[in-house]
Design an enzyme around this catalytic site. Structure first.
Site, mmCIF file in Angstrom:
data_model
loop_
_atom_site.group_PDB
_atom_site.id
_atom_site.type_symbol
_atom_site.label_atom_id
_atom_site.label_comp_id
_atom_site.label_asym_id
_atom_site.label_seq_id
_atom_site.Cartn_x
_atom_site.Cartn_y
_atom_site.Cartn_z
ATOM 1 N N ASP A 23 0.724 -1.145 -0.054
ATOM 2 C CA ASP A 23 0.143 -0.145 0.067
ATOM 3 C C ASP A 23 0.848 1.136 -0.049
ATOM 4 O O ASP A 23 2.167 1.376 0.052
ATOM 5 C CB ASP A 23 -1.088 0.076 1.449
ATOM 6 C CG ASP A 23 -0.272 -0.392 2.384
ATOM 7 O OD1 ASP A 23 0.944 -0.367 2.519
ATOM 8 O OD2 ASP A 23 -0.954 -0.883 3.438
ATOM 9 N N ASN A 61 -7.375 -2.428 14.304
ATOM 10 C CA ASN A 61 -8.723 -2.639 14.033
ATOM 11 C C ASN A 61 -8.813 -3.875 12.946
ATOM 12 O O ASN A 61 -9.950 -4.265 12.484
ATOM 13 C CB ASN A 61 -9.312 -1.345 13.393
ATOM 14 C CG ASN A 61 -8.655 -1.154 12.008
ATOM 15 O OD1 ASN A 61 -7.845 -1.691 11.497
ATOM 16 N ND2 ASN A 61 -9.033 -0.117 11.244
ATOM 17 N N HIS A 101 -6.897 -4.421 10.306
ATOM 18 C CA HIS A 101 -6.827 -4.246 8.697
ATOM 19 C C HIS A 101 -5.564 -4.845 8.430
ATOM 20 O O HIS A 101 -4.323 -5.148 9.225
ATOM 21 C CB HIS A 101 -6.860 -2.764 8.371
ATOM 22 C CG HIS A 101 -5.746 -1.808 8.791
ATOM 23 N ND1 HIS A 101 -5.752 -0.623 9.282
ATOM 24 C CD2 HIS A 101 -4.365 -1.989 8.790
ATOM 25 C CE1 HIS A 101 -4.591 -0.054 9.568
ATOM 26 N NE2 HIS A 101 -3.664 -0.968 9.341
ATOM 27 N N GLU A 113 -9.605 -1.725 5.433
ATOM 28 C CA GLU A 113 -10.241 -1.395 6.532
ATOM 29 C C GLU A 113 -11.558 -2.080 6.957
ATOM 30 O O GLU A 113 -12.040 -2.667 5.832
ATOM 31 C CB GLU A 113 -10.529 0.194 6.488
ATOM 32 C CG GLU A 113 -9.536 1.032 6.525
ATOM 33 C CD GLU A 113 -8.780 1.445 7.827
ATOM 34 O OE1 GLU A 113 -8.617 0.345 8.757
ATOM 35 O OE2 GLU A 113 -8.374 2.312 8.048
#
Ligand code: GLP
Length: 245
Positions: free
Chosen positions: A67, A134, A136, A141
């Site tokens: 990413d 979280n 990811h 996400e």
């Protein structure tokens, strides 16, 4: 999915580096899927060390990264291109032409087309993964659905907050990123995910102990990968109540 519990985080990093190094030793023109973040930052020095000791040759290796932040130029110290150059590529004999981090600036749509083409070029032999607080992976996400292909992602408030530690303030953290999709990640031949620390406990509990694919914890998809390894240290294993069989 295999779960390995190590004595401490350093041992986790050494093990992940060894798994990557072994892939390259067995296949000198391997394609590596690489990751950024504090976890990856602690792993790359072990690959650099192997290279410096003459035990690893990157001359034929190619890489593609998970990413990149939208809006950060490659020379921005918090861009993932900069991270990769400074933490790994500048210290080993890799040909930079064989390294790929999607562009975060300019025409995002065009960058995405380029990213998708690059991903399709050649299978990834081993993909390194960290995990967000979280859950990811890459920058996929949590949500009601997960995207398969490389795409533009709006970052969650919690991700912006977590990653603000690398910036002067939360305002400076980009709000969007370009990321490999879940399908891209799952297409890699092997996955190795490393996690440490109390902030990752919830996500890792779902990944390691849960019995479901949970879009609100994207990491859980790797449970169904045929060759996925999760490496956690004893402290994190104890925290989530994981007992190795
Ligand atoms: C970023 C990256 C992820 C990485 C995560 C965890 O959000 N996009 O690929 O897994 O950070 O990073 P850290 O290892 O710093 O906790």
């Amino acid at each position: 999915m295999q779960v390995i519990v190590t004595e401490n985080f350093t041992e986790s990093c050494k093990l992940a580096a060894k798994m990557i190094a072994d892939v390259v030793r067995n296949k000198p023109d391997a394609r590596l899927g690489l990751a950024t973040g504090g976890t990856a930052e602690a792993i790359y020095p072990f690959l650099v060390k192997e290279y410096q000791e003459g035990k690893l040759d990157f001359s034929k290796v190619s890489t593609v990264n998970l990413d990149e932040y939208v809006g950060l130029a490659p020379d921005h110290p918090q861009s993932y291109r900069y991270f990769m150059d400074h933490n790994l590529f500048n210290h080993v004999n890799i040909d930079k032409k064989n390294t790929y981090v999607v562009g975060g600036t300019g025409d995002v749509e065009k960058n995405l087309v380029d990213f998708r083409r690059k991903i399709a070029e050649k299978p990834i032999d081993i993909q390194l993964l960290g995990i967000g607080e979280n859950g990811h992976i890459g920058f996929n996400e949590p949500g009601s659905t997960l995207k398969l292909n490389a795409h533009l992602e709006n970052l969650n408030e919690s991700t912006i907050k977590a990653n603000s530690r690398f910036f002067n303030s939360m305002d400076e953290v980009p709000k969007q990123a370009i990321t490999m999709g879940i399908g891209d990640i799952m297409s890699a031949k092997r996955l190795v995910l490393v996690a440490t620390g109390p902030k990752k406990a919830n996500a890792v509990r779902g990944l390691v102990l849960g019995d479901e694919l949970d879009c609100s914890n994207p990491s859980t998809v790797i449970k169904v990968h045929p060759d996925a390894t999760v490496i956690i240290d004893r402290e994190l294993a104890d925290m989530i109540g994981y007992k190795a069989e």
